[in-house]
Design a protein around this motif. Sequence first.
Motif, PDB file in Angstrom:
ATOM      1  N   GLY A  79      37.274  51.366   7.219  1.00  0.00           N
ATOM      2  CA  GLY A  79      37.048  52.641   6.450  1.00  0.00           C
ATOM      3  C   GLY A  79      37.182  52.273   4.922  1.00  0.00           C
ATOM      4  O   GLY A  79      37.669  53.594   4.540  1.00  0.00           O
ATOM      5  N   ASP A 208      40.990  54.191   9.974  1.00  0.00           N
ATOM      6  CA  ASP A 208      40.442  55.059   8.763  1.00  0.00           C
ATOM      7  C   ASP A 208      41.638  55.199   7.726  1.00  0.00           C
ATOM      8  O   ASP A 208      42.340  56.106   7.457  1.00  0.00           O
ATOM      9  N   ARG A 295      29.631  51.073  10.712  1.00  0.00           N
ATOM     10  CA  ARG A 295      30.961  51.924  10.781  1.00  0.00           C
ATOM     11  C   ARG A 295      30.715  52.897  11.781  1.00  0.00           C
ATOM     12  O   ARG A 295      31.569  53.194  12.682  1.00  0.00           O
TER      13      ARG A 295
END
Length: 413
Positions: A79, A208, A295
């Motif tokens: 991320g 993330d 993603r």
Amino acid sequence: MFDVQAIRRQFPALQESFDGGPAVFFDNPGGTQVPQQVIDAMVDYLTRRNANTHGAFITSRRTDEVIDRARAAAADLLGAEQDEVIFGPNMTTLTFQLSHALAHEFGPEDEIVVTRLDHDANIMPWVRLAEDRGATVRWADVDVETCTLDMDGLQALITPRTKLVAIGYASNATGTINDVQTVIQWARAAGAYTFVDAVQYAPHGLIDVKALDCDFLACSAYKFFGPHVGILYGKREHLERLPAYRVRPAGDLPPGKWETGTQNHEGLAGVAAAIDYLADLGARYGNVAPDAGRREKLRAAWSVIGPYERMLMERLLDGLSLVSGVRIYGITSRFEWDRRLATVAIRKEGRTPQELAAALAAENIFVWDGNFYALALSERLGVEPSGGLLRIGLVHYNTLDEIDRCLRALERA
């Protein structure tokens, strides 16, 4: 439906015969097996693309493309932005490299917080930094019954003098998942850097870095079905500002200024393929649109891998609780299983961990014994002098039948 047999067919090592029979790979916390597409990508690089970078000729241009694809894939995995991703030999080397770069900001009035639950690669780089600069190291303790961090004690250690907090996302020895989000918030309030070791967490859950708001995070591709390549995330502002130990032609901007020497290009081809393998699992088994980005496919992959691994973990923990003489180190309460991974550490009365590992190896069940470089934890638990622990680590290509086979072997041992 999550089809584990179809997944297993993608891994050549799982089809191999060892001493006349199939192996059970429960050594995964030390390194996972790789799917065929990773092998193919590495062979393809060495066959069709093998060159150094930034040349005018075609194999060099192809190498540049391989590196770009790997960086884009790693950014999707974490991320992050692509220029915030640094490649290197392994997490340990990258962490020492970063500690050298940070050292000039530390002095005798500063403090560094480390934990006794961590791998030594997230302890000694910071201990050495403190020794070099006269800073003080503060140690966060663990609950020896559950192998979880003493969060109240950790919070008390973070003060205005704290310059850096180093914490593992998950324990490589006992599978404990730490509340890194909260620790990062505490560190941020004190004005301290945060470094997260995500090596053990990366094969099991979505990372993330933006949501975490950590300053730095590291992981290793060989723990998530890829080759031996380390990955470091750093906030762009830090990577641009900090001095890197580098040669002059590397330039002043990340990621180039941080990647010293020629990279492992075939390994980077494998990194991209490993991340694409995980994304393919999300596309095949997760609830995601066909045209979703990588993603989102990765997010979908963990949404199906997680429940499957939870089922495996339940079978293992329930079974171990019935094996005579076995003690499980770590979280055992069913109501807290969301705070642990399917990495389980045990000892068995009357047998050293090494003897147990050898007994399992004789039946083609591969597990690790010792301290797994989680030396501080092994010492805190009091097991280091007698051989440490036996570690059983599960990933999504393992099966219930393999777990039952391991439990029977442990009972016989």
